[in-house]
Motif scaffolding. Structure first.
Motif, short mmCIF file in Angstrom:
data_model
loop_
_atom_site.label_atom_id
_atom_site.label_comp_id
_atom_site.label_asym_id
_atom_site.label_seq_id
_atom_site.Cartn_x
_atom_site.Cartn_y
_atom_site.Cartn_z
N MET A 57 0.81 -1.22 0.00
CA MET A 57 0.00 0.00 0.00
C MET A 57 0.84 1.27 0.00
N LEU A 58 2.13 1.14 0.38
CA LEU A 58 2.95 2.33 0.60
C LEU A 58 3.92 2.55 -0.55
N HIS A 59 3.94 3.75 -1.08
CA HIS A 59 4.81 4.09 -2.21
C HIS A 59 5.46 5.44 -1.92
N HIS A 60 6.65 5.42 -1.36
CA HIS A 60 7.30 6.68 -0.96
C HIS A 60 8.80 6.48 -0.96
N ILE A 61 9.52 7.53 -1.35
CA ILE A 61 10.97 7.44 -1.45
C ILE A 61 11.61 7.22 -0.08
N ASN A 62 10.92 7.61 1.00
CA ASN A 62 11.48 7.44 2.34
C ASN A 62 10.90 6.23 3.07
N ILE A 63 10.36 5.29 2.32
CA ILE A 63 9.87 4.02 2.87
C ILE A 63 10.51 2.89 2.07
N ILE A 64 10.99 1.87 2.76
CA ILE A 64 11.59 0.74 2.08
C ILE A 64 10.63 0.19 1.03
N SER A 115 7.67 10.47 5.45
CA SER A 115 7.28 9.07 5.33
C SER A 115 6.12 8.73 6.27
N LEU A 116 6.16 9.25 7.50
CA LEU A 116 5.08 8.95 8.44
C LEU A 116 3.77 9.62 8.01
N GLN A 117 3.88 10.80 7.40
CA GLN A 117 2.67 11.45 6.89
C GLN A 117 2.04 10.59 5.79
N HIS A 118 2.85 9.97 4.97
CA HIS A 118 2.34 9.08 3.92
C HIS A 118 1.68 7.85 4.55
N VAL A 119 2.30 7.31 5.58
CA VAL A 119 1.74 6.14 6.28
C VAL A 119 0.40 6.48 6.90
N VAL A 143 16.85 8.80 4.37
CA VAL A 143 16.23 7.96 5.41
C VAL A 143 15.12 7.12 4.79
N LYS A 144 15.03 5.86 5.23
CA LYS A 144 13.96 4.98 4.75
C LYS A 144 13.41 4.21 5.94
N ILE A 145 12.12 4.35 6.20
CA ILE A 145 11.47 3.62 7.28
C ILE A 145 11.11 2.23 6.80
N GLY A 146 11.34 1.23 7.65
CA GLY A 146 11.02 -0.14 7.29
C GLY A 146 10.35 -0.89 8.43
N ASP A 147 10.26 -2.20 8.27
CA ASP A 147 9.70 -3.14 9.25
C ASP A 147 8.29 -2.76 9.67
N PHE A 148 7.32 -3.10 8.80
CA PHE A 148 5.91 -2.86 9.08
C PHE A 148 5.22 -4.14 9.56
N GLY A 149 5.98 -5.03 10.19
CA GLY A 149 5.45 -6.34 10.56
C GLY A 149 4.29 -6.29 11.53
N VAL A 275 6.95 6.68 -8.03
CA VAL A 275 6.30 5.73 -8.93
C VAL A 275 7.10 4.46 -8.93
N ARG A 276 6.43 3.33 -8.75
CA ARG A 276 7.16 2.07 -8.74
C ARG A 276 6.52 1.10 -9.73
N VAL A 277 7.36 0.29 -10.30
CA VAL A 277 6.88 -0.75 -11.20
C VAL A 277 7.04 -2.08 -10.50
N HIS A 278 5.94 -2.83 -10.35
CA HIS A 278 6.01 -4.10 -9.66
C HIS A 278 6.47 -5.19 -10.62
N ARG A 279 7.46 -5.94 -10.19
CA ARG A 279 7.94 -7.07 -10.96
C ARG A 279 7.00 -8.24 -10.76
N PRO A 280 6.86 -9.12 -11.74
CA PRO A 280 6.00 -10.28 -11.56
C PRO A 280 6.53 -11.19 -10.47
N LEU A 281 5.61 -11.83 -9.75
CA LEU A 281 6.02 -12.73 -8.68
C LEU A 281 6.64 -13.98 -9.28
N SER A 282 7.52 -14.62 -8.50
CA SER A 282 8.23 -15.76 -9.04
C SER A 282 8.08 -16.99 -8.17
#
Length: 690
Positions: A57-64, A115-119, A143-149, A275-282
Motif C-alpha cells: 500500500m505504501l509508495h514513498h521514497i522514504n519508505i523501504i 514518510s510517516l505522513q504518507h503512512v 532515510v527509509k522507514i522499514g519493518d511494518f510487521g 512511482v514504482r513498477v512491480h515485478r511479476p512474482l516468481s
C-alpha cells in the motif's frame, strides 16, 4: 529463489530470517525476509500477511520499497529494497558521543515526517518506530522507514488496543492499556528525535516495571542546550503525556524549523516522483516451464505400450472423440487429481507437484488459447517450476485462470485477472502463481473455480467468494464484482465443508450433507424452485443473491455427498451412491426423459444397479464414475463430449477404456466440452501398484 542469489544472512527476528540477495536480472542487491508461515498459527500468519499488505500500500521514497513475494521452502519470501547504509541506531552509535549538528538532525527528521505522513494518510499505524527500523542509504543521507510487521490498518476514526512495539518507544496510553491511534506513532517519533539529539534513548531502565514508570511520568534527561529552543520545544510537545496535546503529523510539518528543513530537502535532492513498477512474482512460473528429456522419454514409453506408468490421464472432448492417453512427465509420476477449464488441463501428483498440458502447434510453438488450426492438438506436459519444498494438494481451473492450493492451506492463483477472479485486489493478469494475500491468515481446505469467479472454504468452515458477481453468483447479496476475497455470510449453525462453482452460480455443501445455492436458477438447475412431494410447482425462482437451501422435492430431503454444476444443469450424488440431476435437458444431459417445461429433479435410474462414487458436469453432458471403476457418460455428443462412438442422446452408457484394465479412478473433471480422468492401474493380483 531461481531469480535471486543468496549472499548472506543479515538479520534474524521473531518471525523469520533476513537475507541479502542479488537479483539476477539486473544484479541489484535486495533484502528477502523469509517467514516460515507454513508452521505458524493463524494469528502469526495474519501478522506475516499484514506486512505484505501494508508494504504493497505504501509508495514513498522514504519508505523501504516492496518488490514482490513468493512461496518457497515452506516460507513466505518478501522481497524488499536494500538500504546499504545500515540502521539509524548503528549510525548514532558510530558517533562515539559526538552530537549531530542540528541541520543534520532536521534533515533526517524531515524525511521521517514525510514518510510517516504518507503512512498515516493511508490510515496505517506503524506501531514500531525506532532507530533500529529506520535505515539509511549508502551515503547516509536518505532515510527509509522499514519493518511494518506489526503495523495496523485502521478503519475511519478507529483506535487500536493491542500492546505491541519495542518497550523503550511505547506511549503512555499503551502502558495503561488505553486505546490509541496515530498519536502513539508521534510519541515514538518524538523518542527517535530525542535520540538524534542525545545519542541515547529517552526512556531506559534496568527492568520493564521501572521503564513503564519512567514513561508514565514522562521523565527523561534534559536536551543539550546546543540545540535551538524550537527543536527542544518540538520534542517536548511530541512527548506530551496526553495524546490529545501531541501535534498531528501535519502540524509537525507546519513547524517553521521543519518547514525550512523540508524546503532544503527538496532543494538539495530534488522532488523524486514515487512511482514504482512491480515485478511479476516468481513463486511459480507460468506454463512455459521446461520438461526434462528423461520425463518426456518416459511418457513416450508409456504411450508405446512398454512398462506401464503408475498413472494414466485420459482426455476426451474438444475434438478428441475417444479417450486418449495424455503424456505425463515421467513413468513414475502418480497423478492424484486433475482439473480442466475452457483452455487449461492441469494435474497434481502424489508428491505435490503441479503440471499442465500445453497444446503445441507446427514447429513446436505453443498454440494460443482458442486456436483451431489443428483438430487434434498435440499436448505436452510441463511442470510448473519454482515449487521447491512447496506441496500442492489441489488445483482448480476457470476460464483462462488457475488456482492451486498447498497442503498447508495457502492459495495461489495465476492467469487472466478479468473480473478480479484472481483475488489479488485488482483485475491484472498474472503470469506466475501469486499468493492470495487476503487469505494468508486462513487455512484454505478446498477451492472451486467457475468461469470467472472463485469460492474457497477454510478449515474453520468459513467461505470466501470473489470475481464476477452478476446473477448473485458470489452469494454476497448483490451483483458486484469483487477483486479480493469477501466473507460469505451463513448461519452460525451451518458448517460448510466444500464449495462448487458453476458458470453463473455457486453451491456450498455442509458437513451434515445439505446444499446451499445461489446465482442463476434457470431451468431450476440449482433446485431452488419450491416443488412439493407431489411434484406441484409452488414457487418459481429464477435467481438468488444469497445462499439458500434446496427447495425442490425430492432432493431437498436427501443427504448429499457431492455435487457438480454445468452450464444449464446440475447433478448431485447421495451418500448411498445414487445420482440425481436437474435443470435443462435439451441434449439429454439429465440422463432420463421428461417434458420440456418440467422443472422437477429426477434420479438417473439407468445407474441404479451401480454405486456412483464421482460425478462431473460439462456444458451439455454428464459423466459419472462407479465404485468398481466404470465410467458412464450421457448428453450431447458433439466434438467427442461423451468419449464414445455410440451417441444415443440422453442414455447413460459406459465409456470404453482400452489397455488399462483393471484400474482405479483417482480423479474426474469436466468443463465446457472437455473431460479429464486420472486412472491408476491395478496389478492382476488386485493390489494397487506402488
Amino acid at each position: 529463489m531461481e531469480n535471486y542469489d543468496k549472499m548472506r544472512v543479515v538479520g534474524r527476528g521473531a518471525y523469520g530470517t533476513v537475507h541479502l540477495c542479488c537479483r539476477l536480472s539486473d544484479k541489484k542487491l535486495v533484502i528477502i525476509k523469509q517467514i516460515p508461515v507454513e508452521q505458524m498459527t493463524k494469528e502469526e500468519r495474519q501478522a506475516a500477511l499484514n506486512e505484505v499488505k501494508v508494504l504493497a500500500m505504501l509508495h514513498h521514497i522514504n519508505i523501504i520499497e516492496y518488490y514482490e513475494n513468493f512461496l518457497e521452502d515452506k516460507a513466505l519470501m518478501i522481497v524488499m529494497e536494500y538500504a546499504q547504509g545500515g540502521t539509524l541506531m548503528d549510525y548514532l552509535q558510530s558517533r562515539n558521543g559526538n552530537l549531530l549538528e542540528e541541520e543534520e538532525i532536521l534533515n533526517f527528521f524531515a524525511q521521517m515526517v514525510l514518510s510517516l505522513q504518507h503512512v498515516h494518510s493511508k490510515q496505517i499505524l506503524h506501531r514500531d518506530l525506532k532507530t533500529q527500523n529506520i535505515l539509511l542509504d549508502k551515503k547516509k543521507e536518505i532515510v527509509k522507514i522499514g519493518d511494518f510487521g506489526i503495523s495496523k490498518v485502521l478503519s475511519s476514526k478507529s483506535k487500536a488496543y493491542t500492546v505491541v512495539g519495542t518497550p523503550c518507544y511505547i506511549s503512555p496510553e499503551l502502558c495503561e492499556g488505553k486505546p490509541y491511534n496515530q498519536k502513539s506513532d508521534i510519541w515514538a517519533l518524538g523518542c527517535v528525535l530525542y535520540e538524534l539529539t542525545s545519542l541515547k534513548r529517552a526512556f531506559e531502565a534496568a527492568n520493564l516495571p521501572a521503564l513503564i514508570l519512567k514513561i508514565m511520568r514522562g521523565t527523561f534527561s534534559p536536551i543539550s542546550d546546543q540545540y535551538s529552543e524550537e527543536l527542544r520545544s518540538l520534542i517536548l510537545t511530541m512527548l506530551h503525556l496526553d495524546p490529545a496535546r501531541r501535534p498531528h503529523i501535519n502540524q509537525i510539518m507546519a513547524c517553521p524549523i521543519v518547514v525550512n528543513a523540508l524546503m532544503n530537502l527538496h532543494t538539495d535532492t530534488g522532488k523524486v516522483a514515487c512511482v514504482r513498477v512491480h515485478r511479476p512474482l516468481s513463486s511459480m512460473p507460468g506454463s512455459r516451464g521446461r520438461t526434462s528429456a528423461r520425463g518426456m522419454g518416459s511418457a513416450r514409453d508409456a504411450l508405446s505400450g512398454k512398462p506401464r506408468a503408475l498413472s494414466s490421464v485420459l482426455a476426451w472432448g474438444g475434438g478428441l472423440s475417444l479417450p486418449t492417453r495424455l503424456p505425463i512427465p515421467s513413468q513414475d509420476t502418480q497423478v492424484v487429481q486433475v482439473a480442466t477449464g475452457r483452455t487449461q488441463r492441469a494435474a497434481v501428483t502424489k508428491h505435490g507437484r503441479l503440471f499442465v498440458w500445453e497444446p503445441v502447434g507446427v514447429g513446436g510453438e505453443t498454440a494460443l488459447p482458442g486456436s483451431v488450426d489443428s483438430a487434434h492438438p498435440t499436448l505436452v506436459p510441463r511442470y510448473l517450476e519454482g515449487q521447491a519444498a512447496v506441496t500442492i494438494q489441489h488445483v482448480a481451473c476457470g476460464d483462462l485462470f488457475t488456482a492451486c492450493l498447498t497442503d498447508r492451506g495457502i492459495l495461489m492463483t495465476y492467469g487472466s485477472g478479468a473480473n478480479g477472479c484472481l483475488g489479488h485486489g485488482n483485475m491484472n493478469d498474472v503470469t506466475q502463481a501469486k499468493i492470495v494475500e487476503a487469505l494468508l491468515g486462513y487455512e484454505v481446505v478446498q477451492v472451486s473455480c467457475g468461469a470467472s469467479h472463485v469460492l474457497a472454504v477454510t478449515n474453520e468452515h468459513e467461505v470466501f467468494a470473489w470475481g464476477r458477481g452478476d446473477n448473485g453468483r458470489l452469494g454476497l447479496g448483490n451483483q458486484d464484482c469483487m477483486a479480493s476475497p469477501q466473507p460469505v455470510a451463513v448461519s452460525e449453525d451451518i458448517r460448510p465443508c466444500s464449495v462448487y462453482c458453476g458458470v453463473d452460480c455457486s453451491v456450498i455443501l455442509t458437513l451434515d450433507g445439505t446444499l446451499l445455492c445461489c446465482g442463476n436458477n434457470r431451468n431450476n438447475k440449482l433446485g431452488l424452485d419450491e416443488i412439493n412431494a407431489d411434484g406441484a410447482l409452488e414457487r418459481l425462482v429464477e435467481e438468488v443473491n444469497v445462499f439458500a437451501p434446496l427447495a425442490s422435492a425430492p432432493i431437498n430431503t436427501l443427504q448429499v455427498q457431492g455435487v457438480a454444476v454445468g452450464t444449464s444443469h446440475a447433478a448431485l450424488l447421495t451418500v448411498e451412491g445414487k445420482c440425481y440431476t436437474f435443470g435443462a435437458n435439451q441434449f439429454g444431459q439429465l440422463g432420463y426423459e421428461k417434458e420440456p417445461h418440467d422443472r422437477r429433479p429426477g434420479q438417473v435410474k439407468a445407474l441404479n444397479s451401480s454405486k456412483i462414487s464421482a460425478i462431473a458436469c460439462g456444458d451439455t453432458f454428464t459423466v459419472a464414475v462407479t465404485d468398481d471403476g466404470e465410467i458412464f457418460s450421457w448428453g450431447k455428443s458433439a466434438r467427442g463430449r461423451l468419449g464414445r462412438v455410440d451417441d444415443e442422446p440422453g442414455v447413460p452408457k459406459k465409456v470404453a477404456i482400452t489397455g488399462e484394465d483393471p484400474f482405479n479412478i483417482s480423479s474426474l473433471s469436466c468443463s465446457h466440452g472437455n473431460t479429464l480422468v486420472a486412472i491408476r492401474p491395478v496389478q492382476r493380483s488386485g493390489s494397487p501398484m506402488e
